[in-house]
Design an enzyme around this catalytic site. Structure first.
Site, PDB file in Angstrom:
ATOM      1  N   ASP A  80      54.237 128.372   3.563  1.00 49.29           N
ATOM      2  CA  ASP A  80      55.322 127.941   2.664  1.00 49.29           C
ATOM      3  C   ASP A  80      54.926 127.926   1.197  1.00 49.29           C
ATOM      4  OD1 ASP A  80      55.998 125.784   5.332  1.00 49.29           O
ATOM      5  OD2 ASP A  80      57.329 127.378   4.643  1.00 49.29           O
ATOM      6  N   HIS A 123      57.580 120.397   7.727  1.00 53.32           N
ATOM      7  CA  HIS A 123      57.657 121.645   8.511  1.00 53.32           C
ATOM      8  C   HIS A 123      58.325 122.730   7.667  1.00 53.32           C
ATOM      9  CE1 HIS A 123      57.808 124.252  11.929  1.00 53.32           C
ATOM     10  NE2 HIS A 123      58.783 123.712  12.629  1.00 53.32           N
ATOM     11  N   HIS A 130      47.609 122.351   7.222  1.00 49.64           N
ATOM     12  CA  HIS A 130      48.256 122.843   8.447  1.00 49.64           C
ATOM     13  C   HIS A 130      47.611 122.169   9.648  1.00 49.64           C
ATOM     14  CE1 HIS A 130      49.858 125.574  11.481  1.00 49.64           C
ATOM     15  NE2 HIS A 130      50.743 125.911  10.574  1.00 49.64           N
TER      16      HIS A 130
HETATM   17  C1  SDX Z   1      54.834 124.763   8.644  1.00 49.79           C
HETATM   18  O1  SDX Z   1      52.927 123.899  13.120  1.00 49.79           O
HETATM   19  C2  SDX Z   1      53.194 125.006  12.566  1.00 49.79           C
HETATM   20  O2  SDX Z   1      52.755 126.051  12.976  1.00 49.79           O
HETATM   21  C3  SDX Z   1      54.117 124.933  11.364  1.00 49.79           C
HETATM   22  C4  SDX Z   1      54.362 126.235  10.618  1.00 49.79           C
HETATM   23  C5  SDX Z   1      55.157 127.223  11.450  1.00 49.79           C
HETATM   24  O3  SDX Z   1      55.081 128.424  11.175  1.00 49.79           O
HETATM   25  O4  SDX Z   1      55.937 126.764  12.322  1.00 49.79           O
HETATM   26  O5  SDX Z   1      53.130 126.822  10.261  1.00 49.79           O
HETATM   27  C6  SDX Z   1      55.187 126.011   9.347  1.00 49.79           C
HETATM   28  O6  SDX Z   1      55.426 123.755   8.900  1.00 49.79           O
HETATM   29  C7  SDX Z   1      53.678 124.762   7.662  1.00 49.79           C
HETATM   30  C8  SDX Z   1      53.357 123.344   7.091  1.00 49.79           C
HETATM   31  C9  SDX Z   1      54.357 123.056   5.969  1.00 49.79           C
HETATM   32  N1  SDX Z   1      54.208 121.661   5.518  1.00 49.79           N
HETATM   33  C10 SDX Z   1      53.685 121.357   4.305  1.00 49.79           C
HETATM   34  O7  SDX Z   1      53.215 122.195   3.542  1.00 49.79           O
HETATM   35  C11 SDX Z   1      53.747 119.877   3.948  1.00 49.79           C
HETATM   36  C12 SDX Z   1      52.404 119.440   3.336  1.00 49.79           C
HETATM   37  N2  SDX Z   1      51.382 119.459   4.412  1.00 49.79           N
HETATM   38  C13 SDX Z   1      51.275 118.339   5.244  1.00 49.79           C
HETATM   39  O8  SDX Z   1      52.025 117.245   5.127  1.00 49.79           O
HETATM   40  C14 SDX Z   1      50.287 118.451   6.392  1.00 49.79           C
HETATM   41  O9  SDX Z   1      49.223 119.199   5.977  1.00 49.79           O
HETATM   42  C15 SDX Z   1      50.860 119.000   7.679  1.00 49.79           C
HETATM   43  C16 SDX Z   1      52.067 118.250   8.093  1.00 49.79           C
HETATM   44  C17 SDX Z   1      51.211 120.441   7.508  1.00 49.79           C
HETATM   45  C18 SDX Z   1      49.790 118.880   8.742  1.00 49.79           C
HETATM   46  O10 SDX Z   1      49.579 117.530   8.948  1.00 49.79           O
HETATM   47  P1  SDX Z   1      48.492 116.994   9.998  1.00 49.79           P
HETATM   48  O11 SDX Z   1      47.859 118.114  10.730  1.00 49.79           O
HETATM   49  O12 SDX Z   1      49.120 115.909  10.801  1.00 49.79           O
HETATM   50  O13 SDX Z   1      47.369 116.438   9.091  1.00 49.79           O
HETATM   51  P2  SDX Z   1      47.336 114.978   8.494  1.00 49.79           P
HETATM   52  O14 SDX Z   1      48.684 114.613   7.936  1.00 49.79           O
HETATM   53  O15 SDX Z   1      46.722 114.084   9.514  1.00 49.79           O
HETATM   54  O16 SDX Z   1      46.338 115.188   7.254  1.00 49.79           O
HETATM   55  C19 SDX Z   1      44.929 115.198   7.459  1.00 49.79           C
HETATM   56  C20 SDX Z   1      44.368 114.687   6.141  1.00 49.79           C
HETATM   57  C21 SDX Z   1      44.983 113.363   5.709  1.00 49.79           C
HETATM   58  O17 SDX Z   1      44.025 112.697   4.871  1.00 49.79           O
HETATM   59  P3  SDX Z   1      42.971 111.617   5.578  1.00 49.79           P
HETATM   60  O18 SDX Z   1      43.827 110.702   6.435  1.00 49.79           O
HETATM   61  O19 SDX Z   1      42.021 112.463   6.395  1.00 49.79           O
HETATM   62  O20 SDX Z   1      42.329 110.936   4.412  1.00 49.79           O
HETATM   63  O21 SDX Z   1      44.693 115.631   5.093  1.00 49.79           O
HETATM   64  C22 SDX Z   1      45.546 114.995   4.147  1.00 49.79           C
HETATM   65  C23 SDX Z   1      46.133 113.775   4.817  1.00 49.79           C
HETATM   66  O22 SDX Z   1      46.461 112.788   3.853  1.00 49.79           O
HETATM   67  N3  SDX Z   1      46.565 115.996   3.819  1.00 49.79           N
HETATM   68  C24 SDX Z   1      47.019 116.235   2.599  1.00 49.79           C
HETATM   69  C25 SDX Z   1      47.914 117.291   2.740  1.00 49.79           C
HETATM   70  N4  SDX Z   1      48.016 117.663   4.039  1.00 49.79           N
HETATM   71  C26 SDX Z   1      47.166 116.848   4.707  1.00 49.79           C
HETATM   72  N5  SDX Z   1      46.736 115.660   1.405  1.00 49.79           N
HETATM   73  C27 SDX Z   1      47.383 116.176   0.325  1.00 49.79           C
HETATM   74  N6  SDX Z   1      48.279 117.214   0.374  1.00 49.79           N
HETATM   75  C28 SDX Z   1      48.561 117.780   1.567  1.00 49.79           C
HETATM   76  N7  SDX Z   1      49.451 118.793   1.630  1.00 49.79           N
END
Ligand code: SDX
Length: 431
Positions: A366, A268, A309
């Site tokens: 971010d 997050h 996201h």
């Molecule tokens: C914020 O919710 C909000 O609005 C949050 C926010 C706000 O203003 O409040 O926007 C702020 O928190 C932004 C997000 C910051 N976090 C990151 O940058 C961390 C890296 N990103 C993630 O870990 C991920 O993308 C999330 C947590 C942001 C979202 O996760 P989800 O929606 O639960 O998606 P998921 O983990 O189920 O991923 C879906 C797929 C998976 O692969 P498969 O299972 O389909 O094979 O995408 C892959 C994940 O492995 N994946 C990534 C990835 N993010 C998702 N693979 C590599 N790098 C990434 N960053």
């Protein structure tokens, strides 16, 4: 709210079916009201991570993840970024309308006159280790506000609720700056009421006894814009946390402290700090390919921080604005940060890679913000604290909205129980 319609759900196994109301908002997908489901079918719903579940009705922020749209009280984020300022956006998010000049002046005066802290906070702050992470200190310090503002706090009184919100918007920058200065051994600075909100924060952060601080308008404008972009974001994890804690009738300062704790996670708000560490670890533009491959390897446990996201399956509109801003701010400050080239190369490589394209993983808010914070002289460990200062406005706005509802219920999700079925206790002698 438009006319509700119904949807028919049927369970072939039991032959049961149920008509459930369809709730339409002013814009966005309709939602099925499943309150009657358990009684009608004996079933609950299961939605790990609340991917497809609306937890509340809200009039504060609207996001269209597919279209990359973000609106605060109906105003597109692009327009607010271009024409407004953070304190005016705070008024808008809290009250639902943009202020006129008199309303803004009164709000600005009110916030300015709630920025000071009880002197006893120093004792609390000075009890932390110097090397404590600023988010750990912020969580504790905001939670300790509940110790100063609890007796006589009548949450049924809208004026008391509003005062709690104003105090949080006003005091969080004071606390944030104090945590930073304590961590580097500098004497604390009191807020200056003659300064604007962001300049007042920068003064508390960076002014030193030995020489007057030259406030830089480029820095203040950039930080004000970053605060606007981070102010609210619908039912994200930290805001949902504040709402859940608030649904029990808890002290509002304790609610926001819980929000700070949730924001700290690297999935997050903690991602902005993690992005800078990731870029530093990659080191050179020519090494971004290895990072992309590593992020695609499920066994690596590595993700591209600042990418992906839960809602945006398109460019995060905030990331687009910050990306444009990064070039401008670094040029205006005469900063040449090699991390920017690494970030641009990483974004380019990921956006061409089928793994990211097929999963609709784009840079989020971010990804670039840390590069700007660094150029503004904000230390890496303070990046998520910056996010918390801005998001305090969203948290208190959602807390006020929920607290004013007459039909608000305590948040209490159910579960799918996968543990042991009933069994009898056996004495230790026979185990
Ligand atoms: C914020 O919710 C909000 O609005 C949050 C926010 C706000 O203003 O409040 O926007 C702020 O928190 C932004 C997000 C910051 N976090 C990151 O940058 C961390 C890296 N990103 C993630 O870990 C991920 O993308 C999330 C947590 C942001 C979202 O996760 P989800 O929606 O639960 O998606 P998921 O983990 O189920 O991923 C879906 C797929 C998976 O692969 P498969 O299972 O389909 O094979 O995408 C892959 C994940 O492995 N994946 C990534 C990835 N993010 C998702 N693979 C590599 N790098 C990434 N960053």
């Amino acid at each position: 709210m438009s006319e509700a319609q119904n949807v028919l759900l049927s369970d072939p196994a039991s032959g049961k079916s149920v008509e459930l109301p369809l709730i339409h908002g002013s814009v966005g997908p309709a939602c099925i009201d499943i309150a009657a489901l358990p009684k009608a079918t004996g079933h609950f719903t299961y939605d790990q991570g609340f991917i497809a579940t609306a937890s509340c009705k809200s009039a504060i922020t609207y996001i269209d993840g597919d279209a990359g749209v973000l609106m605060y009280r109906g105003y597109p984020i692009e327009q607010l970024a271009q024409h407004s300022n953070f304190l005016e956006v705070a008024y808008l998010l809290m009250n639902g309308e943009l202020p006129n000049a008199a309303q803004f002046a009164a709000f600005d005066h009110e916030v300015a006159h709630h920025t000071m802290m009880h002197e006893a906070f120093r004792t609390f702050l000075f009890g932390f280790r110097h090397d404590a992470h600023p988010m750990a200190m912020l969580t504790g310090m905001i939670g300790s506000l509940a110790a100063f503002y609890h007796h006589g706090l009548d949450l049924e009184d809208p004026d008391m609720r509003r005062l709690a919100a104003i105090r949080l918007i006003a005091k969080v920058p004071t606390i944030a700056a104090a945590c930073y200065r304590y961590s580097i051994g500098w004497p604390l600075r009191y807020p200056r009421n003659n300064l604007e909100y962001v300049d007042r924060f920068l003064h508390m952060m960076f002014e030193v006894p030995s020489e007057p601080l030259q406030l830089n308008p480029v820095v203040a404008k950039a930080l004000d814009l970053l605060f606007i972009l981070h102010a609210d974001h619908e039912q994200n994890a930290s805001t949902s946390t504040v709402r859940l804690v608030g649904s029990t009738g808890a002290n509002p300062y304790a609610c926001v402290a819980a929000g700070v704790a949730a924001l700290w996670g690297p999935a997050h708000g903690g991602a902005n700090e993690a992005v800078l560490r990731m870029l530093a670890e990659i080191g050179r533009p020519q090494d971004v390919g290895k990072a992309v491959e590593r992020a695609k390897d499920k066994n690596s446990g590595f993700r591209l921080m600042g990418f992906g996201h839960r809602v945006y399956k398109n460019f995060d509109p905030r990331a687009t604005i910050i990306r444009q801003m990064t070039h401008k701010v670094l040029a205006e400050l005469g900063v040449n940060d090699p991390m920017l080239e690494v970030a641009l190369k990483l974004e380019e490589a990921a956006l061409k890679d089928e793994y990211f394209v097929s999963r609709k993983l784009y840079p989020n808010v971010d990804f670039y913000s840390g590069i700007i914070y660094k150029a503004l002289g904000i230390p890496t460990e303070m990046f998520t604290v910056m996010f918390a200062i801005a998001r305090t406005v969203g948290w208190v706005s959602h807390w006020l909205e929920q607290s004013a509802e007459h039909d608000s219920k305590i948040g209490r999700p159910r579960q799918v129980y996968v543990g042991a079925t009933k069994r009898d206790f056996t004495p230790i002698a026979s185990r």
